[in-house]
Design a protein around this motif. Sequence first.
Motif, PDB file in Angstrom:
ATOM      1  N   ASN A  40      66.960 -21.097 -22.140  1.00  0.00           N
ATOM      2  CA  ASN A  40      65.488 -21.028 -21.381  1.00  0.00           C
ATOM      3  C   ASN A  40      64.722 -20.696 -22.782  1.00  0.00           C
ATOM      4  OD1 ASN A  40      66.368 -21.330 -18.751  1.00  0.00           O
ATOM      5  ND2 ASN A  40      66.463 -19.283 -18.404  1.00  0.00           N
ATOM      6  N   SER A  41      65.179 -20.217 -23.773  1.00  0.00           N
ATOM      7  CA  SER A  41      64.394 -19.787 -24.941  1.00  0.00           C
ATOM      8  C   SER A  41      64.666 -21.278 -26.071  1.00  0.00           C
ATOM      9  CB  SER A  41      64.488 -18.536 -25.650  1.00  0.00           C
ATOM     10  OG  SER A  41      66.081 -19.069 -26.619  1.00  0.00           O
ATOM     11  N   ASN A  42      65.993 -22.251 -25.657  1.00  0.00           N
ATOM     12  CA  ASN A  42      66.212 -23.390 -26.237  1.00  0.00           C
ATOM     13  C   ASN A  42      66.367 -22.896 -27.906  1.00  0.00           C
ATOM     14  OD1 ASN A  42      65.620 -25.134 -24.135  1.00  0.00           O
ATOM     15  ND2 ASN A  42      63.336 -25.270 -24.721  1.00  0.00           N
ATOM     16  N   GLY A  43      66.940 -21.338 -27.619  1.00  0.00           N
ATOM     17  CA  GLY A  43      67.255 -20.923 -29.496  1.00  0.00           C
ATOM     18  C   GLY A  43      66.431 -20.746 -30.247  1.00  0.00           C
ATOM     19  N   SER A  44      65.190 -20.734 -29.466  1.00  0.00           N
ATOM     20  CA  SER A  44      64.418 -20.715 -30.757  1.00  0.00           C
ATOM     21  C   SER A  44      63.415 -19.170 -30.407  1.00  0.00           C
ATOM     22  CB  SER A  44      62.918 -21.382 -30.659  1.00  0.00           C
ATOM     23  OG  SER A  44      62.364 -21.569 -28.629  1.00  0.00           O
ATOM     24  N   ASN A  45      63.408 -18.358 -31.589  1.00  0.00           N
ATOM     25  CA  ASN A  45      63.021 -16.946 -31.861  1.00  0.00           C
ATOM     26  C   ASN A  45      64.092 -15.711 -30.373  1.00  0.00           C
ATOM     27  OD1 ASN A  45      60.466 -18.018 -32.755  1.00  0.00           O
ATOM     28  ND2 ASN A  45      59.609 -18.793 -31.537  1.00  0.00           N
ATOM     29  N   PHE A  46      65.361 -16.561 -30.297  1.00  0.00           N
ATOM     30  CA  PHE A  46      66.014 -15.654 -29.629  1.00  0.00           C
ATOM     31  C   PHE A  46      66.136 -14.251 -30.539  1.00  0.00           C
ATOM     32  CE2 PHE A  46      70.407 -15.039 -28.694  1.00  0.00           C
ATOM     33  CZ  PHE A  46      70.509 -14.174 -27.807  1.00  0.00           C
ATOM     34  N   GLN A  47      65.794 -13.631 -29.948  1.00  0.00           N
ATOM     35  CA  GLN A  47      66.174 -12.140 -30.301  1.00  0.00           C
ATOM     36  C   GLN A  47      67.453 -11.435 -30.117  1.00  0.00           C
ATOM     37  OE1 GLN A  47      61.994  -9.920 -30.057  1.00  0.00           O
ATOM     38  NE2 GLN A  47      62.504 -10.552 -27.732  1.00  0.00           N
ATOM     39  N   ALA A  48      68.142 -12.283 -30.804  1.00  0.00           N
ATOM     40  CA  ALA A  48      69.688 -11.645 -31.246  1.00  0.00           C
ATOM     41  C   ALA A  48      70.101 -10.376 -31.422  1.00  0.00           C
ATOM     42  CB  ALA A  48      70.238 -12.348 -31.998  1.00  0.00           C
ATOM     43  N   VAL A  49      69.094  -9.431 -32.225  1.00  0.00           N
ATOM     44  CA  VAL A  49      69.250  -7.865 -32.108  1.00  0.00           C
ATOM     45  C   VAL A  49      69.012  -7.332 -30.539  1.00  0.00           C
ATOM     46  CG1 VAL A  49      68.357  -6.275 -33.425  1.00  0.00           C
ATOM     47  CG2 VAL A  49      68.929  -8.301 -34.918  1.00  0.00           C
ATOM     48  N   ALA A  50      68.103  -7.877 -30.103  1.00  0.00           N
ATOM     49  CA  ALA A  50      67.897  -7.277 -28.944  1.00  0.00           C
ATOM     50  C   ALA A  50      68.963  -7.769 -27.943  1.00  0.00           C
ATOM     51  CB  ALA A  50      66.714  -7.540 -28.314  1.00  0.00           C
ATOM     52  N   VAL A 170      65.759 -10.029 -24.379  1.00  0.00           N
ATOM     53  CA  VAL A 170      66.269 -11.010 -25.354  1.00  0.00           C
ATOM     54  C   VAL A 170      65.675 -12.423 -25.371  1.00  0.00           C
ATOM     55  CG1 VAL A 170      68.320 -12.634 -25.637  1.00  0.00           C
ATOM     56  CG2 VAL A 170      68.604 -10.079 -25.207  1.00  0.00           C
ATOM     57  N   LEU A 171      64.399 -12.578 -24.849  1.00  0.00           N
ATOM     58  CA  LEU A 171      63.297 -13.775 -24.657  1.00  0.00           C
ATOM     59  C   LEU A 171      61.989 -13.376 -25.729  1.00  0.00           C
ATOM     60  CD1 LEU A 171      63.025 -14.680 -20.589  1.00  0.00           C
ATOM     61  CD2 LEU A 171      63.985 -16.225 -22.693  1.00  0.00           C
ATOM     62  N   PRO A 172      61.683 -14.472 -26.150  1.00  0.00           N
ATOM     63  CA  PRO A 172      61.266 -14.235 -27.319  1.00  0.00           C
ATOM     64  C   PRO A 172      59.542 -13.668 -26.626  1.00  0.00           C
ATOM     65  CG  PRO A 172      61.676 -16.826 -27.168  1.00  0.00           C
ATOM     66  CD  PRO A 172      62.059 -16.369 -25.783  1.00  0.00           C
ATOM     67  N   LYS A 173      59.219 -12.316 -26.656  1.00  0.00           N
ATOM     68  CA  LYS A 173      57.774 -11.570 -26.443  1.00  0.00           C
ATOM     69  C   LYS A 173      57.068 -12.547 -25.598  1.00  0.00           C
ATOM     70  CE  LYS A 173      58.174  -7.751 -29.472  1.00  0.00           C
ATOM     71  NZ  LYS A 173      57.407  -6.860 -29.515  1.00  0.00           N
ATOM     72  N   GLU A 174      56.951 -13.643 -25.976  1.00  0.00           N
ATOM     73  CA  GLU A 174      55.218 -15.054 -25.044  1.00  0.00           C
ATOM     74  C   GLU A 174      56.178 -15.237 -24.228  1.00  0.00           C
ATOM     75  OE1 GLU A 174      57.609 -16.895 -29.073  1.00  0.00           O
ATOM     76  OE2 GLU A 174      56.369 -15.146 -28.514  1.00  0.00           O
ATOM     77  N   GLN A 175      57.292 -15.416 -23.553  1.00  0.00           N
ATOM     78  CA  GLN A 175      58.375 -16.213 -22.776  1.00  0.00           C
ATOM     79  C   GLN A 175      58.977 -14.953 -21.515  1.00  0.00           C
ATOM     80  OE1 GLN A 175      60.997 -19.294 -23.507  1.00  0.00           O
ATOM     81  NE2 GLN A 175      60.396 -19.815 -25.263  1.00  0.00           N
ATOM     82  N   GLN A 176      58.711 -14.321 -22.081  1.00  0.00           N
ATOM     83  CA  GLN A 176      58.572 -12.738 -21.297  1.00  0.00           C
ATOM     84  C   GLN A 176      58.627 -12.750 -19.461  1.00  0.00           C
ATOM     85  OE1 GLN A 176      59.038  -9.355 -23.681  1.00  0.00           O
ATOM     86  NE2 GLN A 176      60.498  -8.943 -24.450  1.00  0.00           N
ATOM     87  N   THR A 177      59.810 -12.634 -18.797  1.00  0.00           N
ATOM     88  CA  THR A 177      59.403 -12.630 -16.741  1.00  0.00           C
ATOM     89  C   THR A 177      60.629 -12.991 -16.762  1.00  0.00           C
ATOM     90  OG1 THR A 177      57.940 -13.999 -15.570  1.00  0.00           O
ATOM     91  CG2 THR A 177      59.675 -15.505 -17.152  1.00  0.00           C
ATOM     92  N   ILE A 178      60.930 -12.828 -15.168  1.00  0.00           N
ATOM     93  CA  ILE A 178      62.005 -12.472 -14.820  1.00  0.00           C
ATOM     94  C   ILE A 178      61.876 -13.422 -13.217  1.00  0.00           C
ATOM     95  CG2 ILE A 178      63.466 -11.409 -12.892  1.00  0.00           C
ATOM     96  CD1 ILE A 178      62.906  -8.731 -15.005  1.00  0.00           C
ATOM     97  N   THR A 179      62.648 -14.617 -13.613  1.00  0.00           N
ATOM     98  CA  THR A 179      62.339 -16.107 -12.238  1.00  0.00           C
ATOM     99  C   THR A 179      63.242 -15.692 -11.117  1.00  0.00           C
ATOM    100  OG1 THR A 179      64.183 -17.058 -13.689  1.00  0.00           O
ATOM    101  CG2 THR A 179      61.831 -17.454 -14.443  1.00  0.00           C
ATOM    102  N   GLY A 180      63.008 -15.719  -9.693  1.00  0.00           N
ATOM    103  CA  GLY A 180      63.791 -16.422  -8.809  1.00  0.00           C
ATOM    104  C   GLY A 180      65.128 -16.076  -9.300  1.00  0.00           C
ATOM    105  N   GLN A 181      65.333 -17.326  -9.666  1.00  0.00           N
ATOM    106  CA  GLN A 181      66.915 -17.698 -10.722  1.00  0.00           C
ATOM    107  C   GLN A 181      67.560 -16.884 -11.501  1.00  0.00           C
ATOM    108  OE1 GLN A 181      67.927 -20.473 -14.009  1.00  0.00           O
ATOM    109  NE2 GLN A 181      68.674 -21.257 -12.633  1.00  0.00           N
ATOM    110  N   VAL A 182      67.200 -16.034 -11.686  1.00  0.00           N
ATOM    111  CA  VAL A 182      67.568 -14.701 -12.494  1.00  0.00           C
ATOM    112  C   VAL A 182      67.753 -13.714 -11.502  1.00  0.00           C
ATOM    113  CG1 VAL A 182      66.977 -13.003 -14.517  1.00  0.00           C
ATOM    114  CG2 VAL A 182      66.438 -15.436 -14.912  1.00  0.00           C
ATOM    115  N   PHE A 183      67.099 -14.042 -10.515  1.00  0.00           N
ATOM    116  CA  PHE A 183      66.876 -12.539  -9.578  1.00  0.00           C
ATOM    117  C   PHE A 183      68.583 -12.728  -9.366  1.00  0.00           C
ATOM    118  CE2 PHE A 183      66.367 -10.856  -5.549  1.00  0.00           C
ATOM    119  CZ  PHE A 183      66.352  -8.759  -6.271  1.00  0.00           C
ATOM    120  N   LEU A 184      68.388 -14.245  -8.642  1.00  0.00           N
ATOM    121  CA  LEU A 184      69.773 -14.394  -7.745  1.00  0.00           C
ATOM    122  C   LEU A 184      70.817 -14.372  -7.760  1.00  0.00           C
ATOM    123  CD1 LEU A 184      68.304 -17.600  -5.626  1.00  0.00           C
ATOM    124  CD2 LEU A 184      68.840 -15.773  -4.975  1.00  0.00           C
ATOM    125  N   LEU A 185      71.103 -14.468  -9.465  1.00  0.00           N
ATOM    126  CA  LEU A 185      72.025 -14.651 -10.688  1.00  0.00           C
ATOM    127  C   LEU A 185      72.544 -12.794 -11.152  1.00  0.00           C
ATOM    128  CD1 LEU A 185      72.209 -17.299 -12.660  1.00  0.00           C
ATOM    129  CD2 LEU A 185      73.913 -17.282 -11.066  1.00  0.00           C
TER     130      LEU A 185
END
Length: 310
Positions: A40-50, A170-185
């Motif tokens: 979902n971050s398309n690999g951009s600013n992916f927080q690998a250390v996190a 792990v998402l970039p800070k400007e994209q941080q959220t929890i979606t319905g899809q994430v919750f279902l998974l």
Amino acid sequence: MSDQEIKTNSIQAWIKAIRPKTLSGAAVPVMIGTAMALKNSNGSNFQAVAAILCFIFAFIMQIDANLINDYFDFKRGNDNDTRLGPPRACAEGWITLTAMKSAIIFTTLFACLMGLPLIYYGGWQMVFVGICCIIFCFLYTTKLSYLGLGDILVLIFFGVIPICMTYYIVLPKEQQTITGQVFLLSLACGFIIDTLLLINNFRDRDNDVASKKFTLITRVGAKIGIKLYLLAGIIGIILVIIAFTLSPTTPQRELIAIIIVSLPYLFLHYCTYKKMGEIWQGKELNIILGKTAKNMLIFGIMCSIALFIL
């Protein structure tokens, strides 16, 4: 080296105590949460250390839970000669109670140390999440598992919390959220991992009754309990299918992703369920425990792969 040759407090003894095979239960939810965040971050600013820190924290907490379980079950007299599960370190004399207590303190503090940097990535609310993980790590063995609440805790602490929090962190800070899809998974993962607890409690049902440990299996009985094992895996896959339909993708990709996850897992899960019914009781059910752990890991790998197809 045979179990009889293991020296007290030796490296081999500690390897037995931490139960390496159980670490897949810690890895799978973090793996799925990381895969979703990466996609979902398309690999951009992916927080690998996190992501790495989430894996480390999950592994340490799983080890901590195993040591706590080993120590307190032995103290309560549950790990006696009638126990059918794999041998426990304290009960076998591989680890002394004093050493085990010190190890629990160390792993708990080490988990806190590894979790602290996650505040930078996820905010101060991560402190509350970490505290909850540690509290329930202790309460599960000492209190809650005896009240039949273990399965609910698995859904929360091996499903909802690790997947949702890993995804968020792990998402970039400007994209941080929890979606319905994430919750279902996350719920799906919780149900899949709960199959491990269900087979564990199914195997130990007679000993649990004698110890007045009121698990879900002892409450509903073996005949319904084995059906719950099958149902938990099916519910997990149904939730995955629903979650995948929420992706903005083509029907063809959606179908491929669903097939990749559902067919291998359901086939393996059903075969394991049938074998479980054939064995029914005794130490031989430890075979099913191992097969269930492998099925769970395969689910996590296939689900992570499928997420990149959507």
